[in-house]
Design an enzyme around this catalytic site. Structure first.
Site, mmCIF file in Angstrom:
data_model
loop_
_atom_site.group_PDB
_atom_site.id
_atom_site.type_symbol
_atom_site.label_atom_id
_atom_site.label_comp_id
_atom_site.label_asym_id
_atom_site.label_seq_id
_atom_site.Cartn_x
_atom_site.Cartn_y
_atom_site.Cartn_z
ATOM 1 N N HIS A 14 0.497 -1.266 0.080
ATOM 2 C CA HIS A 14 -0.296 -0.149 0.454
ATOM 3 C C HIS A 14 0.996 1.336 -0.153
ATOM 4 O O HIS A 14 0.853 1.828 0.879
ATOM 5 C CB HIS A 14 -0.582 0.098 1.005
ATOM 6 C CG HIS A 14 -1.849 1.417 0.998
ATOM 7 N ND1 HIS A 14 -3.154 0.884 1.851
ATOM 8 C CD2 HIS A 14 -2.133 2.306 0.881
ATOM 9 C CE1 HIS A 14 -3.660 2.270 1.750
ATOM 10 N NE2 HIS A 14 -3.523 2.713 1.337
ATOM 11 N N GLU A 197 -10.585 3.503 6.553
ATOM 12 C CA GLU A 197 -10.073 4.017 6.483
ATOM 13 C C GLU A 197 -10.447 5.402 7.963
ATOM 14 O O GLU A 197 -10.812 5.407 8.979
ATOM 15 C CB GLU A 197 -8.658 5.000 5.720
ATOM 16 C CG GLU A 197 -8.188 5.758 6.053
ATOM 17 C CD GLU A 197 -7.117 6.682 5.254
ATOM 18 O OE1 GLU A 197 -8.011 6.939 3.954
ATOM 19 O OE2 GLU A 197 -6.500 7.321 5.412
#
Ligand code: ADE
Ligand code: ZN
Length: 335
Positions: A14, A197
């Protein structure tokens, strides 16, 4: 511990390549391309990197990307990150890029991907670092724009392993992109998505059920939904967690409050990643180190996190075995 982390063989899953644009390179490219920056010097840039949430970061991040114009710029950006990987024993990396950030400014899709891809090929040849490229759709833009981007990607299909979803999460749920992801899957791409998130656990369920993701990017808000935690554990659905990013963007107030080791101890397939290292205070090893310093991550936990990064990667079973062997040898010697 610092030395142990530095030499630990690991993968990064990521990382936004645009988020690896260091202020120094930003100034070099601005000068090279005659682009005006809203900063007089590097100190001013660093002053500006104080964020309250995801959006306050994204506003600056998209603005900075305006210095990227030529294929060579994209090459230089990607190569600088790959040299960091070499220093940090990141032996495999899966890199996001945001084509719409560039095509919306009139840069050709081919310019972006050819620059990135040339650096990835050189890294394989010269540094022995393997990679997968992941095209991310910007979720604050329309589904139509995403579909158009997917069409532009098709001639470069052999360079791209998966598609993803990033940018402003809240208010742009996975369902907005269900059709685009269906088309991407039909074209042979794997899928991932940023979810949980800043957004609620429901977005994680929807990324799995509607977008058929193979991994969830971030995913840390799963902890609010015990059924979801159990589902992620049972399926061994990997989460690409980004500790420094989460504290810089105030997902957690302090690193000591981060839940990554709690999730690891519950048996979830969590991994450590840097997200946007030029903006959040460090590359991959700095993220591992922060977990040691603030949460007491042990060497044994670091080895499991590194193992998870290989297991969750998009390479062949044979390649995963090779990575795992390298990690086992290291852990037996230094662990
Ligand atoms: N783009 C770059 N970094 C991001 C993040 N952490 N979340 C969503 N979109 C992003
Ligand atoms: Zn991200």
């Amino acid at each position: 511990m610092k030395e142990f982390i530095k030499k630990l063989p690991k993968a990064e899953l990521h990382i936004h390549i645009e988020g690896s644009l260091e202020p120094e390179l930003m100034f070099t490219l601005a000068k090279r391309n005659g682009v005006d920056l809203p900063y007089a010097n590097i100190d001013e840039v660093k002053q500006a990197y104080q964020f309250d949430n995801l959006q306050s970061f994204l506003d600056i991040y998209y603005q900075s990307a305006a210095v990227l114009i030529t294929e060579q710029d994209f090459y230089d950006l990607t190569w600088a990150y790959l040299k960091r990987c070499e220093e940090e024993t990141v032996i495999h990396t899966e890199i996001f890029f945001d084509p719409q950030t560039h095509t919306d400014r009139g840069i050709a899709f081919a310019t972006v991907i050819n620059g990135i891809n040339r650096a990835l090929n050189d890294a394989q040849q010269q540094l022995g670092i393997s990679s997968v490229l992941i095209l991310c759709f910007l979720r604050h833009l329309s589904a139509e724009s995403a579909m158009n981007t997917l069409q532009q990607a098709l001639p470069f299909k052999q360079y791209i392993g998966a598609v993803g979803l990033d940018s402003s999460e809240v208010g742009h749920p996975p369902e907005k992109f269900q059709q685009v992801f269906e088309s991407a899957i039909a074209a042979g791409f794997l899928t991932v998505a940023h979810a949980g998130e800043e957004g609620p656990p429901q977005y994680i369920w929807d990324a799995i059920d509607l977008l058929k993701v193979s991994r969830v990017d971030h995913g840390v808000r799963c902890i609010e939904d015990p059924k979801l935690v159990e589902h992620l554990r049972e399926r061994q659905m990997a989460l690409t967690v980004c500790p420094l990013s989460n504290t810089k963007l105030k997902v957690f107030e302090n690193m000591s409050e981060h839940n990554i080791l709690q999730l690891l101890e519950q048996g979830l397939a969590v991994t450590v990643n840097s997200d946007d290292p030029a903006y959040f205070g460090g590359y991959l090893n700095q993220n591992y180190l922060a977990l040691h310093e603030s949460l007491g991550m042990t060497k044994a936990q670091a080895v499991i996190l590194a193992q998870n990064s290989f297991t969750a990667s998009f390479v062949t079973a044979q390649q995963k075995q090779k990575f795992t062997k390298q990690l086992r040898l290291y852990a037996a010697k230094e662990g």
